[in-house]
Design an enzyme around this catalytic site. Structure first.
Site, mmCIF file in Angstrom:
data_model
loop_
_atom_site.group_PDB
_atom_site.id
_atom_site.type_symbol
_atom_site.label_atom_id
_atom_site.label_comp_id
_atom_site.label_asym_id
_atom_site.label_seq_id
_atom_site.Cartn_x
_atom_site.Cartn_y
_atom_site.Cartn_z
ATOM 1 N N GLY A 12 0.785 -1.242 0.000
ATOM 2 C CA GLY A 12 0.000 0.000 0.000
ATOM 3 C C GLY A 12 0.806 1.276 0.000
ATOM 4 O O GLY A 12 0.395 2.267 -0.599
ATOM 5 N N ASP A 49 -3.890 3.136 11.560
ATOM 6 C CA ASP A 49 -5.272 2.937 12.008
ATOM 7 C C ASP A 49 -5.251 2.583 13.502
ATOM 8 O O ASP A 49 -5.185 3.454 14.349
ATOM 9 C CB ASP A 49 -5.880 1.841 11.131
HETATM 10 P P1 IMP Z 1 -3.154 -0.834 11.836
HETATM 11 O O1 IMP Z 1 -2.163 -1.857 12.260
HETATM 12 O O2 IMP Z 1 -4.525 -1.081 12.384
HETATM 13 O O3 IMP Z 1 -2.734 0.602 12.083
HETATM 14 O O4 IMP Z 1 -3.418 -1.099 10.312
HETATM 15 C C1 IMP Z 1 -2.851 -0.480 9.298
HETATM 16 C C2 IMP Z 1 -3.118 -1.273 8.015
HETATM 17 O O5 IMP Z 1 -4.489 -1.679 7.890
HETATM 18 C C3 IMP Z 1 -2.840 -0.388 6.859
HETATM 19 O O6 IMP Z 1 -1.475 -0.430 6.477
HETATM 20 C C4 IMP Z 1 -3.771 -0.937 5.807
HETATM 21 O O7 IMP Z 1 -3.162 -2.018 5.125
HETATM 22 C C5 IMP Z 1 -4.956 -1.469 6.567
HETATM 23 N N1 IMP Z 1 -6.074 -0.504 6.588
HETATM 24 C C6 IMP Z 1 -6.570 0.125 7.676
HETATM 25 N N2 IMP Z 1 -7.589 0.936 7.344
HETATM 26 C C7 IMP Z 1 -7.731 0.833 6.003
HETATM 27 C C8 IMP Z 1 -8.638 1.456 5.045
HETATM 28 O O8 IMP Z 1 -9.508 2.293 5.356
HETATM 29 N N3 IMP Z 1 -8.477 1.078 3.741
HETATM 30 C C9 IMP Z 1 -7.530 0.183 3.335
HETATM 31 N N4 IMP Z 1 -6.670 -0.408 4.192
HETATM 32 C C10 IMP Z 1 -6.774 -0.089 5.511
HETATM 33 MG MG MG Z 2 -0.829 -1.539 4.641
#
Ligand code: IMP
Ligand code: MG
Length: 180
Positions: free
Chosen positions: A47, A106
């Site tokens: 991404g 996130d």
């Molecule tokens: P975290 O570990 O929850 O901070 O997740 C981050 C990862 O979740 C990102 O690098 C994305 O791959 C995925 N992600 C979280 N929210 C979204 C979204 O709204 N769209 C697409 N991918 C997301």
């Molecule tokens: Mg990602």
């Protein structure tokens, strides 16, 4: 704003022009912060690659790039993720000024794990630069040094972010309708 042709796109949060303009601003902040030094940008596959290349073009200090691949073992969005490195960096980061480039922070689990792992490799400095920040869903605190946009709690695609591996190539950031 006209609705794009993709059937699942509900609304556009940031247009391609807005994204490009904001990336230029953040790149200017980064260039200022790291003036006189070399900078290594590390993107998380897949991404963050789109954001990394757009950002790197606008940064004015000398830039090196490297990539990390991760596997995340959370089945549902929102479930605390267990993260592991599936493809490691090609080169050492010892003594370097490193920015971890993320598409979105996130819950914070991915960023926290990566920061912890990279910090153990002796960089001179280590920070996070993210395209999108969704602080309303943060579970673990991570220091985000640079961010382009704070976004509300909707699933978004575009600029590298996917839904089932699709939509990464959209130039804008859009909310998709999960019902379709
Ligand atoms: P975290 O570990 O929850 O901070 O997740 C981050 C990862 O979740 C990102 O690098 C994305 O791959 C995925 N992600 C979280 N929210 C979204 C979204 O709204 N769209 C697409 N991918 C997301
Ligand atoms: Mg990602």
């Amino acid at each position: 704003m006209s609705k794009p042709s993709e059937p699942d796109i509900e609304r556009i949060l940031f247009t391609e022009e807005q994204v490009q303009a904001r990336i230029r601003e953040v790149a200017a902040e980064i260039s200022e912060r790291y003036r006189g030094r070399d900078l290594k940008l590390i993107a998380v596959l897949k991404g963050s690659v789109f954001f990394l290349t757009a950002l790197a073009r606008e940064i004015e200090v000398p830039v090196k790039i490297d990539f990390l691949g991760i596997s995340s073992f959370s089945n549902q969005r929102g479930a605390p993720g267990v993260v592991r490195i599936a493809k490691d960096l090609d080169e050492s980061i010892e003594g370097e000024d490193v920015l971890l480039v993320e598409d979105i922070v996130d819950t914070g689990f991915t960023a926290r794990y990566l920061l912890h792992t990279l910090a153990g490799r002796g960089p001179n400095s280590l920070g996070i630069c993210t395209l999108l920040d969704r602080t309303s869903r943060r579970i673990v605190q991570v220091p985000v040094e640079f961010r382009c946009f704070e976004i509300p709690d909707h699933f978004v695609v575009g600029c590298g972010l996917d839904y089932k591996q699709l939509y990464r190539n959209l130039g804008f950031i859009a909310v998709i309708n999960p019902g379709q």
